[in-house]
Write a protein that holds these residues in place. Sequence first.
Motif, mmCIF file in Angstrom:
data_model
loop_
_atom_site.group_PDB
_atom_site.id
_atom_site.type_symbol
_atom_site.label_atom_id
_atom_site.label_comp_id
_atom_site.label_asym_id
_atom_site.label_seq_id
_atom_site.Cartn_x
_atom_site.Cartn_y
_atom_site.Cartn_z
ATOM 1 N N PHE A 66 0.804 -1.160 0.099
ATOM 2 C CA PHE A 66 0.024 -0.100 0.169
ATOM 3 C C PHE A 66 0.913 1.340 0.019
ATOM 4 N N ASP A 67 1.557 1.786 -1.294
ATOM 5 C CA ASP A 67 2.142 2.739 -1.463
ATOM 6 C C ASP A 67 1.829 3.582 -2.648
ATOM 7 N N LEU A 68 2.422 4.650 -2.742
ATOM 8 C CA LEU A 68 2.238 5.398 -4.084
ATOM 9 C C LEU A 68 2.765 4.643 -5.504
ATOM 10 N N ALA A 69 3.544 4.150 -5.469
ATOM 11 C CA ALA A 69 3.903 3.050 -6.479
ATOM 12 C C ALA A 69 2.611 2.226 -6.953
ATOM 13 N N THR A 70 1.924 1.677 -5.961
ATOM 14 C CA THR A 70 0.861 0.782 -6.279
ATOM 15 C C THR A 70 -0.325 1.687 -6.666
ATOM 16 N N LEU A 71 -0.450 2.818 -6.092
ATOM 17 C CA LEU A 71 -1.531 3.737 -6.390
ATOM 18 C C LEU A 71 -1.465 4.256 -7.775
ATOM 19 N N LYS A 72 -0.329 4.752 -8.275
ATOM 20 C CA LYS A 72 0.044 4.995 -9.684
ATOM 21 C C LYS A 72 -0.414 4.088 -10.856
ATOM 22 N N ILE A 73 -0.298 2.608 -10.235
ATOM 23 C CA ILE A 73 -0.544 1.374 -11.190
ATOM 24 C C ILE A 73 -2.286 1.251 -11.179
ATOM 25 N N VAL A 74 -2.771 1.413 -9.941
ATOM 26 C CA VAL A 74 -4.177 0.986 -9.672
ATOM 27 C C VAL A 74 -5.071 2.265 -10.352
ATOM 28 N N PHE A 75 -4.636 3.447 -10.223
ATOM 29 C CA PHE A 75 -5.468 4.437 -10.069
ATOM 30 C C PHE A 75 -6.205 4.837 -11.365
ATOM 31 N N PRO A 76 -5.427 4.718 -12.549
ATOM 32 C CA PRO A 76 -5.880 4.843 -13.910
ATOM 33 C C PRO A 76 -7.136 3.977 -13.987
ATOM 34 N N TYR A 77 -6.847 2.844 -14.080
ATOM 35 C CA TYR A 77 -7.661 1.812 -14.042
ATOM 36 C C TYR A 77 -8.986 1.988 -13.251
ATOM 37 N N ALA A 78 -9.087 2.344 -11.907
ATOM 38 C CA ALA A 78 -10.056 2.670 -11.113
ATOM 39 C C ALA A 78 -10.722 3.693 -11.464
ATOM 40 N N LEU A 79 -10.321 4.563 -12.002
ATOM 41 C CA LEU A 79 -10.808 6.058 -12.598
ATOM 42 C C LEU A 79 -11.614 5.450 -13.810
ATOM 43 N N ILE A 80 -11.171 4.818 -14.768
ATOM 44 C CA ILE A 80 -11.801 4.270 -15.833
ATOM 45 C C ILE A 80 -13.052 3.554 -15.347
ATOM 46 N N MET A 81 -12.830 2.642 -14.750
ATOM 47 C CA MET A 81 -13.746 1.649 -14.046
ATOM 48 C C MET A 81 -15.041 2.437 -13.704
ATOM 49 N N ALA A 82 -14.764 3.342 -12.887
ATOM 50 C CA ALA A 82 -15.817 4.069 -12.001
ATOM 51 C C ALA A 82 -16.532 4.915 -12.919
ATOM 52 N N LEU A 83 -15.998 5.604 -13.893
ATOM 53 C CA LEU A 83 -16.521 6.351 -14.815
ATOM 54 C C LEU A 83 -17.651 5.499 -15.683
ATOM 55 N N VAL A 84 -16.992 4.535 -16.500
ATOM 56 C CA VAL A 84 -17.697 3.596 -17.193
ATOM 57 C C VAL A 84 -19.028 3.038 -16.355
ATOM 58 N N GLY A 85 -18.633 2.710 -15.278
ATOM 59 C CA GLY A 85 -19.890 2.194 -14.340
ATOM 60 C C GLY A 85 -20.679 3.186 -14.029
ATOM 61 N N LEU A 86 -20.510 4.224 -13.487
ATOM 62 C CA LEU A 86 -21.414 5.507 -13.378
ATOM 63 C C LEU A 86 -22.131 5.922 -14.569
ATOM 64 N N ILE A 87 -21.563 6.009 -15.651
ATOM 65 C CA ILE A 87 -22.156 6.374 -16.899
ATOM 66 C C ILE A 87 -23.263 5.424 -17.255
ATOM 67 N N GLU A 88 -22.605 3.989 -17.454
ATOM 68 C CA GLU A 88 -23.743 3.054 -17.818
ATOM 69 C C GLU A 88 -24.931 2.695 -17.054
ATOM 70 N N SER A 89 -24.526 3.016 -15.460
ATOM 71 C CA SER A 89 -25.519 2.806 -14.705
ATOM 72 C C SER A 89 -26.751 4.076 -14.806
#
Length: 357
Positions: A66-89
């Motif tokens: 749980f550090d910034l390096a992991t966040l940099k990897i996860v965050f772009p995908y998390a953002l896209i998934m959140a946007l797609v999920g909210l938009i489609e819902s």
Amino acid sequence: MLALIALTMFIIEYLPRLTKVIPSTLAAIITGTLITLGFGLEASTVGDMASIQGNLPSFHIPDIPFDLATLKIVFPYALIMALVGLIESLLTLNLVDELTETLGQPNRECIGQGVANTTTGLFGGMGGCAMVGQSIINIKSGGRGSLSGVSAALFLLSFILVGSSLIERIPIAVLVGVMFMVVIGTFEWCSFRLIGKIPPADTLIGISVAVITVFHDLATAVIIGVILSALVFAWQHAKHINASVSTNRMGGKVYELNGPLFFASVHHFQEIFDPKNDPDDVVVDFKNARVADHSAIEAIDKLAERYLKEHKRLHLKHLAPECRQLLKTAGDLVEVNVVEDPNYHLAVDRKDFEEKV
């Protein structure tokens, strides 16, 4: 495969005209599956694609640093998934509201989806959102209340836990036919009739979003669509600013502005005035104009400098207090009618505002 697709679509379309005892979609799936098995037809099935068998999940915290390096990897995908999920819902909710003539609660839907996906992540599950296809099938099968959604979830769970062997026998062609009917039912066919009747920019934006969705993803398409719409809006409203010119009793020229003054209309704003040929006294009345941003303030300041170079006096009337305080050119050059000034506020940076004051 084409025959199974056509048969599935035919059953879904025409069975409800005969009876609604059994959902037409379910009847089409059962019929197509039985025909394939009964006649020994060679057809790709769900099982040929992948197994859907699974077990109940268990609590598990991801074993990652749980550090910034992991966040940099996860965050772009998390953002896209959140946007797609909210938009489609939200799109699904809007479509359901139209079909059922009801009014949903989008805020509640978004919060519930976020809590559910956060919880799912702690059990090793995938993120999810409302689905257009499943929702349309549910509604056309008679589902209207919350129980219909709960039932769909429980049946899906039972398919994964105990009924996977049966579901994996369903031909892919049957599912393709089902989805074709969903697409036909949800597509806005009136869009074709609007081509040529709506502004070309709107048509271009719609086509662009559709193409980007197919070749990239929904989130990127929506973001680009919003940006394009904002640029078109700014471009169109930039042309709305104009001025009524008259002469006052003192022989001075009066420009009575109409329309919004913001970053996109600055160029048109400057073209309205003619400092070289104007008389020595010029009045700019902002009574029917709206100063919207810093670019507008800078445009007013540049206009004042243009008249200053020609050794002429510029009077600004009905200007908001924030605009008056942020103008760099002041003193004898600018005369402001304080009594009738509007009292609206600009969205300015407080630190920058205090420095200029």
